[in-house]
Design an enzyme around this catalytic site. Structure first.
Site, PDB file in Angstrom:
ATOM      1  N   HIS A   1       0.791  -1.133  -0.210  1.00  0.00           N
ATOM      2  CA  HIS A   1      -0.159  -0.067   0.074  1.00  0.00           C
ATOM      3  C   HIS A   1       0.736   1.195   0.012  1.00  0.00           C
ATOM      4  O   HIS A   1       1.655   1.449   0.920  1.00  0.00           O
ATOM      5  CB  HIS A   1      -0.879  -0.081   1.197  1.00  0.00           C
ATOM      6  CG  HIS A   1      -2.107  -1.288   1.042  1.00  0.00           C
ATOM      7  ND1 HIS A   1      -2.260  -2.007   2.283  1.00  0.00           N
ATOM      8  CD2 HIS A   1      -2.596  -1.459   0.073  1.00  0.00           C
ATOM      9  CE1 HIS A   1      -3.200  -2.853   1.797  1.00  0.00           C
ATOM     10  NE2 HIS A   1      -3.555  -2.497   0.537  1.00  0.00           N
TER      11      HIS A   1
ATOM     12  N   GLU B   1       1.738   3.715   3.153  1.00  0.00           N
ATOM     13  CA  GLU B   1       2.267   3.086   4.284  1.00  0.00           C
ATOM     14  C   GLU B   1       3.916   3.050   4.188  1.00  0.00           C
ATOM     15  O   GLU B   1       4.444   2.043   3.974  1.00  0.00           O
ATOM     16  CB  GLU B   1       1.933   1.594   4.325  1.00  0.00           C
ATOM     17  CG  GLU B   1       0.324   1.537   4.432  1.00  0.00           C
ATOM     18  CD  GLU B   1      -0.171   0.164   4.260  1.00  0.00           C
ATOM     19  OE1 GLU B   1       0.486  -0.700   4.254  1.00  0.00           O
ATOM     20  OE2 GLU B   1      -1.546   0.119   4.441  1.00  0.00           O
TER      21      GLU B   1
ATOM     22  N   ARG C   1      -3.055   4.855  -2.074  1.00  0.00           N
ATOM     23  CA  ARG C   1      -3.076   3.478  -1.579  1.00  0.00           C
ATOM     24  C   ARG C   1      -2.729   2.393  -2.632  1.00  0.00           C
ATOM     25  O   ARG C   1      -2.037   1.323  -2.395  1.00  0.00           O
ATOM     26  CB  ARG C   1      -4.170   3.285  -0.654  1.00  0.00           C
ATOM     27  CG  ARG C   1      -4.704   1.769  -0.504  1.00  0.00           C
ATOM     28  CD  ARG C   1      -5.853   1.572   0.078  1.00  0.00           C
ATOM     29  NE  ARG C   1      -6.420   0.052   0.460  1.00  0.00           N
ATOM     30  CZ  ARG C   1      -6.164  -0.624   1.335  1.00  0.00           C
ATOM     31  NH1 ARG C   1      -5.251  -0.085   2.401  1.00  0.00           N
ATOM     32  NH2 ARG C   1      -6.859  -1.641   1.573  1.00  0.00           N
TER      33      ARG C   1
ATOM     34  N   ARG D   1      -5.948  -7.085  -2.251  1.00  0.00           N
ATOM     35  CA  ARG D   1      -7.229  -7.639  -2.486  1.00  0.00           C
ATOM     36  C   ARG D   1      -7.136  -8.393  -3.721  1.00  0.00           C
ATOM     37  O   ARG D   1      -8.180  -8.911  -4.371  1.00  0.00           O
ATOM     38  CB  ARG D   1      -8.533  -6.513  -2.726  1.00  0.00           C
ATOM     39  CG  ARG D   1      -8.643  -5.965  -1.401  1.00  0.00           C
ATOM     40  CD  ARG D   1      -9.191  -6.703  -0.192  1.00  0.00           C
ATOM     41  NE  ARG D   1      -9.372  -5.754   1.119  1.00  0.00           N
ATOM     42  CZ  ARG D   1      -8.576  -5.137   1.810  1.00  0.00           C
ATOM     43  NH1 ARG D   1      -7.427  -5.514   1.838  1.00  0.00           N
ATOM     44  NH2 ARG D   1      -9.120  -4.821   2.710  1.00  0.00           N
TER      45      ARG D   1
ATOM     46  N   HIS E   1       3.132  -4.098   6.323  1.00  0.00           N
ATOM     47  CA  HIS E   1       2.165  -3.139   6.317  1.00  0.00           C
ATOM     48  C   HIS E   1       2.254  -2.135   7.294  1.00  0.00           C
ATOM     49  O   HIS E   1       2.903  -2.236   8.349  1.00  0.00           O
ATOM     50  CB  HIS E   1       0.686  -3.649   6.131  1.00  0.00           C
ATOM     51  CG  HIS E   1       0.486  -4.080   4.794  1.00  0.00           C
ATOM     52  ND1 HIS E   1      -0.541  -3.824   3.832  1.00  0.00           N
ATOM     53  CD2 HIS E   1       1.064  -5.613   4.471  1.00  0.00           C
ATOM     54  CE1 HIS E   1      -0.478  -4.772   2.790  1.00  0.00           C
ATOM     55  NE2 HIS E   1       0.454  -5.788   3.088  1.00  0.00           N
TER      56      HIS E   1
ATOM     57  N   GLU F   1       1.543  -5.349  10.961  1.00  0.00           N
ATOM     58  CA  GLU F   1       1.100  -3.969  10.645  1.00  0.00           C
ATOM     59  C   GLU F   1       1.974  -3.074  11.804  1.00  0.00           C
ATOM     60  O   GLU F   1       1.849  -3.184  13.183  1.00  0.00           O
ATOM     61  CB  GLU F   1      -0.480  -3.844  11.118  1.00  0.00           C
ATOM     62  CG  GLU F   1      -1.392  -4.680  10.062  1.00  0.00           C
ATOM     63  CD  GLU F   1      -1.722  -3.846   8.995  1.00  0.00           C
ATOM     64  OE1 GLU F   1      -1.265  -2.724   8.758  1.00  0.00           O
ATOM     65  OE2 GLU F   1      -2.435  -4.337   8.226  1.00  0.00           O
TER      66      GLU F   1
HETATM   67 ZN   LIG Z   1      -1.444  -2.231   4.022  1.00  0.00          ZN
END
Ligand SMILES: [Zn+2]
Length: 417
Positions: A176, A179, A234, A252, A304, A378
């Site tokens: 992403h 990030e 993103r 996704r 992430h 994360e």
């Molecule tokens: Zn992410």
């Protein structure tokens, strides 16, 4: 001194002449209690410009959870009125996004060139992949696993001492675009590996017995876009047939319950799953590489931010992986190791229950390919700065994360399959 000031100003200006300025934009955290609240947020999102930070989209909001989102300056009064009238509990995490955006660049490192304690643009990272390889020929080799939608090379670094039939751990960063701490971590990890090889017992043993494949930035086009046009971008930057909106959410886009839940079929959505699984050149290149090297890859790690979590499959379903008990114990031990340095607290568990349902993620896909140890990190923080983590936190964030990854790698080595 003057030269230094001028350089500093140029660096700041080049980082900031992006199209979006974010003046007066706010980031809210709303406590959502029940379906009524979820309905209200959904209505707000349909009438105002809301950028969801956590969860990734309005469809993923669960009762009894906190929702973080960014609101455009012109919509703030409307949003606050709705929240107040309906007695939703909320706080303002960021009161003026522009200020926090500029405050990201607070590193004391010198202003030009590559630095492990700064956010580096793609051009700088690309040159770094070459340089770090040239400087460490015994430990690093560089390859290209594909090209991005806009035609850029996707570099992969293989880090480890040469040897026959070595097991490997695959790690990627920069899925992403916004990030930024994620690519910073991959660079840091490679440096830490070469810096401590031969000096520190655990890293030396790891690099002798296994290889780390490190992909510093998967979504290069998107990352560049965050530096030049929109810091909050993103997705990838591919065009979508029949739509004015760009990009697919790379996380996704994998063939793991693809687009069944927690993803959107609308090209304008931030969680757009793409026209088909692996429709993006970037995700296809990654998946092809892993398929081609399945016999050696024993663990998959994807980095992430934000929210300080360590999650494992599944995210596309509430079902649990066969080795759930093992993965849970491993995650628990890894986050304990991470916290040992600065006390940073991580939550952990299977993705669907720990974060929310989301299909098409790379960790689920890798697991279903037979890679038993598959984790999503994360990284920092929990929302104070969100995606705009200041550079002054890069060092501590990376140091603590390296501990967790060394722990995982060591475990994998002791449980080869
Ligand atoms: Zn992410």
């Amino acid at each position: 001194m003057l030269a230094f000031l001028v350089l500093g100003t140029v660096a700041l200006a080049s980082a900031h002449h992006s199209g979006e300025h974010f003046e007066g934009e706010k980031v809210f955290r709303v406590n959502v209690e029940d379906e009524n609240h979820i309905h209200l947020i959904r209505e707000l999102a349909s009438t105002t410009q809301i950028d969801f930070w956590k969860p990734d989209s309005v469809t993923q909001i669960k009762p009894h959870s906190a929702v973080d989102f960014r609101v455009k300056a012109e919509d703030i009064v409307t949003v606050e009125n709705v929240l107040k009238q309906n007695e939703l509990q909320y706080e303002v995490l960021i009161s003026n996004l522009r200020n926090v955006l500029e405050a990201q660049f607070d590193s004391q490192a010198r202003a030009t060139g590559h630095s492990y304690e700064k956010y580096n643009n793609w051009e700088t990272i690309e040159a770094w992949t070459q340089q770090v390889t040239t400087e460490n020929p015994d430990l690093i080799s560089r390859s290209v696993i594909g090209t991005t939608f806009e035609g850029r090379n996707m570099y992969l670094l293989k880090v480890g001492k040469a040897g026959p039939n070595k097991p490997a751990i695959f790690m990627d960063c920069g899925f992403h675009a916004r990030e930024w701490i994620s690519p910073a971590f991959c660079q840091w990890f490679v440096r830490e590996a070469v810096r401590t090889y031969g000096r520190e017992i655990q890293m030396t043993a790891l690099l002798k017995k296994l290889d780390f494949y490190v992909l510093p930035v998967l979504n290069i086009d998107g990352y560049i876009y965050t530096w030049t046009k929109d810091r909050m971008w993103r997705k990838t930057r591919s065009t979508n047939a029949g739509s004015r909106c760009y990009g697919t959410d790379p996380n996704r886009n994998f063939d793991a319950g693809w687009c069944e839940t927690g993803a959107s079929r609308s090209p304008c959505a931030e969680t757009y799953c793409g026209p088909a699984a692996e429709s993006e050149k970037e995700t296809k290149a990654l998946a092809d590489f892993i398929r081609d090297n399945l016999s050696s890859i024993k663990a998959y790690l994807t980095i992430h931010s934000y929210s300080q979590m360590l999650v494992y499959p599944y995210s596309y379903d509430y079902k649990l992986p066969d080795n759930n008990a093992e993965l849970n114990a491993l995650a628990k031990a890894a986050v304990k190791e991470l916290a040992s340095l600065y006390g940073t607290k991580y939550t952990y568990g299977p993705g669907a229950a720990t974060i929310y349902l989301a299909a098409g993620g790379s960790d689920d896909w890798a697991y279903d390919q037979g890679i038993k140890y598959s984790f999503t990190f994360e990284l920092r923080d929990t929302g104070r700065y969100g995606f705009l983590l200041p550079e002054s936190q890069i060092r501590a964030t990376c140091e603590e994360t390296v501990l967790a990854i060394k722990y995982l790698a060591n475990y994998v080595l002791e449980h080869l399959y």
